[in-house]
Design an enzyme around this catalytic site. Structure first.
Site, PDB file in Angstrom:
ATOM      1  N   ARG A   1       0.680  -1.682  -0.107  1.00  0.00           N
ATOM      2  CA  ARG A   1      -0.192   0.295  -0.124  1.00  0.00           C
ATOM      3  C   ARG A   1       1.090   2.095   0.211  1.00  0.00           C
ATOM      4  O   ARG A   1       1.646   1.522   1.063  1.00  0.00           O
ATOM      5  CB  ARG A   1      -0.352  -0.172   1.203  1.00  0.00           C
ATOM      6  CG  ARG A   1      -2.074  -0.565   1.284  1.00  0.00           C
ATOM      7  CD  ARG A   1      -3.390  -0.430   0.143  1.00  0.00           C
ATOM      8  NE  ARG A   1      -4.291  -0.662  -0.342  1.00  0.00           N
ATOM      9  CZ  ARG A   1      -4.428  -2.397  -0.756  1.00  0.00           C
ATOM     10  NH1 ARG A   1      -3.132  -2.522  -1.695  1.00  0.00           N
ATOM     11  NH2 ARG A   1      -5.215  -2.661  -0.531  1.00  0.00           N
TER      12      ARG A   1
ATOM     13  N   HIS B   1      -0.494   0.477  -9.905  1.00  0.00           N
ATOM     14  CA  HIS B   1      -0.927  -0.819  -9.086  1.00  0.00           C
ATOM     15  C   HIS B   1      -1.418  -1.884  -9.724  1.00  0.00           C
ATOM     16  O   HIS B   1      -2.786  -2.340  -9.773  1.00  0.00           O
ATOM     17  CB  HIS B   1      -2.097  -0.462  -7.866  1.00  0.00           C
ATOM     18  CG  HIS B   1      -2.724  -0.323  -6.938  1.00  0.00           C
ATOM     19  ND1 HIS B   1      -3.086   0.655  -5.770  1.00  0.00           N
ATOM     20  CD2 HIS B   1      -2.946  -1.611  -6.732  1.00  0.00           C
ATOM     21  CE1 HIS B   1      -3.092  -0.394  -5.065  1.00  0.00           C
ATOM     22  NE2 HIS B   1      -3.595  -1.870  -5.327  1.00  0.00           N
TER      23      HIS B   1
HETATM   24  P1  NDP Z   1      -1.898 -11.568   5.249  1.00  0.00           P
HETATM   25  O1  NDP Z   1      -3.173 -11.002   5.837  1.00  0.00           O
HETATM   26  O2  NDP Z   1      -1.930 -12.254   4.322  1.00  0.00           O
HETATM   27  O3  NDP Z   1      -0.220 -11.393   5.701  1.00  0.00           O
HETATM   28  C1  NDP Z   1      -0.233 -10.400   5.995  1.00  0.00           C
HETATM   29  C2  NDP Z   1       1.224 -10.262   7.117  1.00  0.00           C
HETATM   30  O4  NDP Z   1       1.636  -9.175   7.483  1.00  0.00           O
HETATM   31  C3  NDP Z   1       0.854 -11.518   7.676  1.00  0.00           C
HETATM   32  O5  NDP Z   1       1.942 -11.960   7.695  1.00  0.00           O
HETATM   33  C4  NDP Z   1       1.373 -10.582   9.841  1.00  0.00           C
HETATM   34  O6  NDP Z   1       1.959 -11.033  10.171  1.00  0.00           O
HETATM   35  C5  NDP Z   1       1.795  -9.788   9.097  1.00  0.00           C
HETATM   36  N1  NDP Z   1       2.497  -8.304   9.574  1.00  0.00           N
HETATM   37  C6  NDP Z   1       0.417  -7.668   9.854  1.00  0.00           C
HETATM   38  N2  NDP Z   1       1.142  -5.917  10.813  1.00  0.00           N
HETATM   39  C7  NDP Z   1       2.785  -6.937  10.807  1.00  0.00           C
HETATM   40  C8  NDP Z   1       3.233  -5.771  12.274  1.00  0.00           C
HETATM   41  N3  NDP Z   1       2.524  -4.386  12.450  1.00  0.00           N
HETATM   42  N4  NDP Z   1       4.723  -6.350  12.190  1.00  0.00           N
HETATM   43  C9  NDP Z   1       5.070  -7.042  12.206  1.00  0.00           C
HETATM   44  N5  NDP Z   1       4.636  -8.071  10.859  1.00  0.00           N
HETATM   45  C10 NDP Z   1       3.389  -7.425  10.590  1.00  0.00           C
HETATM   46  O7  NDP Z   1      -1.463  -9.991   3.643  1.00  0.00           O
HETATM   47  P2  NDP Z   1      -1.577 -10.771   2.687  1.00  0.00           P
HETATM   48  O8  NDP Z   1      -0.760 -11.444   2.226  1.00  0.00           O
HETATM   49  O9  NDP Z   1      -2.682 -11.362   1.942  1.00  0.00           O
HETATM   50  O10 NDP Z   1      -1.373  -9.750   1.458  1.00  0.00           O
HETATM   51  C11 NDP Z   1      -0.557  -8.511   2.188  1.00  0.00           C
HETATM   52  C12 NDP Z   1      -1.506  -6.922   1.346  1.00  0.00           C
HETATM   53  O11 NDP Z   1      -0.939  -7.386  -0.236  1.00  0.00           O
HETATM   54  C13 NDP Z   1      -2.563  -6.794   1.613  1.00  0.00           C
HETATM   55  O12 NDP Z   1      -2.574  -6.322   2.913  1.00  0.00           O
HETATM   56  C14 NDP Z   1      -2.317  -5.461   0.498  1.00  0.00           C
HETATM   57  O13 NDP Z   1      -2.353  -4.374   1.412  1.00  0.00           O
HETATM   58  C15 NDP Z   1      -1.419  -6.118  -0.313  1.00  0.00           C
HETATM   59  N6  NDP Z   1      -1.603  -5.970  -2.171  1.00  0.00           N
HETATM   60  C16 NDP Z   1      -1.695  -5.786  -2.726  1.00  0.00           C
HETATM   61  C17 NDP Z   1      -1.965  -5.590  -3.825  1.00  0.00           C
HETATM   62  C18 NDP Z   1      -1.921  -5.048  -6.085  1.00  0.00           C
HETATM   63  O14 NDP Z   1      -1.769  -5.187  -6.061  1.00  0.00           O
HETATM   64  N7  NDP Z   1      -0.335  -4.424  -5.337  1.00  0.00           N
HETATM   65  C19 NDP Z   1      -2.704  -7.181  -4.525  1.00  0.00           C
HETATM   66  C20 NDP Z   1      -2.737  -7.443  -2.980  1.00  0.00           C
HETATM   67  C21 NDP Z   1      -2.755  -7.276  -2.040  1.00  0.00           C
HETATM   68  P3  NDP Z   1       1.352 -12.937  11.467  1.00  0.00           P
HETATM   69  O15 NDP Z   1       1.602 -13.965  10.337  1.00  0.00           O
HETATM   70  O16 NDP Z   1       2.270 -12.685  12.112  1.00  0.00           O
HETATM   71  O17 NDP Z   1       0.222 -12.367  11.541  1.00  0.00           O
HETATM   72  C1  OXD Z   2      -5.655  -5.400  -3.279  1.00  0.00           C
HETATM   73  C2  OXD Z   2      -5.912  -4.991  -4.525  1.00  0.00           C
HETATM   74  O1  OXD Z   2      -5.851  -5.611  -2.125  1.00  0.00           O
HETATM   75  O2  OXD Z   2      -5.224  -4.831  -5.471  1.00  0.00           O
HETATM   76  O3  OXD Z   2      -6.803  -6.315  -3.646  1.00  0.00           O
HETATM   77  O4  OXD Z   2      -4.676  -3.917  -3.773  1.00  0.00           O
END
Ligand code: NDP
Ligand code: OXD
Length: 312
Positions: free
Chosen positions: A227, A275
């Site tokens: 993001r 994006h």
């Molecule tokens: P998940 O919820 O599966 O994973 C999030 C990870 O971040 C987990 O490992 C979590 O830790 C870790 N985390 C959260 N908060 C913290 C913190 N404060 N400190 C350290 N680690 C933290 O999310 P996804 O992998 O499915 O997606 C990640 C992001 O990718 C989405 O939120 C979205 O914003 C972005 N995205 C972007 C896209 C694009 O086209 N650019 C498309 C799709 C997604 P823990 O495992 O310990 O809970």
């Molecule tokens: C998502 C994205 O969060 O497309 O899936 O950014």
């Protein structure tokens, strides 16, 4: 009944596909004539202010996006469980982006492109993959998939998350206490965190200054596909200009579309994409949410439900 409320996406096409997949179960769009009290599921992307008006019988909010940061900020978000998109197709697409940009920075794309531009023959051998450390912030669905695809290429991979991870070949760093050690062991920093109050602005000057120096000739690199709210763009521009960072790949921005006057467009070795790292594909999205709705209507629990307190 399923209501679709999608912005910046071909809602009509998704509605048609859902209707085919769900058979007799009614599917409606905004503007259709329906009783809001009959809506049990709403499928959303960038919902407008009035999106949830009158929907008193909702059983779940289904998010087209994997990231739910914007949805959680909706002032009238109902109390129903939120199901986010988790899917192999989405993970594969994100890993395609991550692998492309990690390998590009590892092989010093910026340097050789500049040499070519200058018609300069200057031999320099990049380090081997096994000498190059990729640090992934966020070891959830997408982070784990990216790690799984980077490991066979030979990279040293480490992760940073809130809870410890036990993934073969990946060194796990946990929480704020281990953040500096994680950065000190990272040549290419990949961000796949969700946007929460704790992670906002995490890609900043201080973070960049703690990355490992000396492995990549131009300096460490960052790849942000999560993001725009994670990054301080002025700090990225300064870091690229001063050489604290050798390169940056950015798919997301503080303001989208990235304004024409943003200094990022001209920042040295900054690779901008609009994006597009990973899209929620219509076919896989319809398959996933149809299964979710059918299962839920048959009494099975929802999966991939957002923890509102954690913010992801
Ligand atoms: P998940 O919820 O599966 O994973 C999030 C990870 O971040 C987990 O490992 C979590 O830790 C870790 N985390 C959260 N908060 C913290 C913190 N404060 N400190 C350290 N680690 C933290 O999310 P996804 O992998 O499915 O997606 C990640 C992001 O990718 C989405 O939120 C979205 O914003 C972005 N995205 C972007 C896209 C694009 O086209 N650019 C498309 C799709 C997604 P823990 O495992 O310990 O809970
Ligand atoms: C998502 C994205 O969060 O497309 O899936 O950014």
């Amino acid at each position: 009944m399923l209501l679709l409320h999608l912005s910046d996406v071909d809602e009509a096409s998704w509605a048609k596909a859902f209707q085919t997949a769900l058979g007799d179960y009614p599917v409606v769009r905004r503007g259709d004539d329906f009783n809001p009290k009959e809506v049990h599921y709403i499928f959303v992307w960038k919902p407008k202010a009035d999106a949830f008006e009158g929907l008193t019988e909702l059983r779940a909010v289904l998010s087209l996006g994997a990231g739910v940061d914007a949805l959680l900020k909706h002032p009238d978000l109902p109390d129903a469980p939120i199901v986010r998109f988790v899917d192999n197709d989405l993970s594969q697409r994100m890993s395609d982006y991550v692998v492309a940009h990690v390998t590009m920075h590892h092989r010093q794309f910026s340097r050789f492109a500049a040499d070519q531009q200058a018609r300069r023959w200057a031999q320099y051998y990049p380090p081997a993959a096994h000498e190059t450390h990729v640090g992934i912030m966020g070891m959830g669905v997408l982070g784990q998939d990216a790690a799984k695809r980077l490991l066979p290429l030979g990279f040293k991979v480490s992760s940073w998350s809130r809870s410890a991870k036990h993934i073969e070949g990946v060194e796990s760093y946990v929480g704020a206490e281990q953040f500096d050690a994680f950065l000190a062991n990272t040549d290419i920093l990949v961000n796949l965190l969700p946007l929460t109050p704790e992670t906002t602005g995490i890609l900043n000057a201080e973070t960049f200054s703690k990355l490992r120096k000396g492995t990549l000739q131009g300096g460490p690199a960052i790849v942000n596909a999560a993001r725009g709210g994670h990054q301080r763009e002025a700090d990225i521009v300064n870091a690229l200009q001063s050489g604290v960072l050798g390169a940056a790949s950015l798919d997301v921005f503080e303001v989208e579309p990235l304004p024409e006057q943003s200094a990022l467009w001209d920042a040295p070795n900054c690779y901008i994409t609009p994006h597009i790292a990973a899209i929620s594909d219509e076919r896989s999205g319809v398959r996933y949410f149809t299964q979710m709705i059918n299962d839920h209507r048959n009494g099975l629990p929802l999966r991939n439900v957002v923890d509102r307190k954690r913010g992801y």
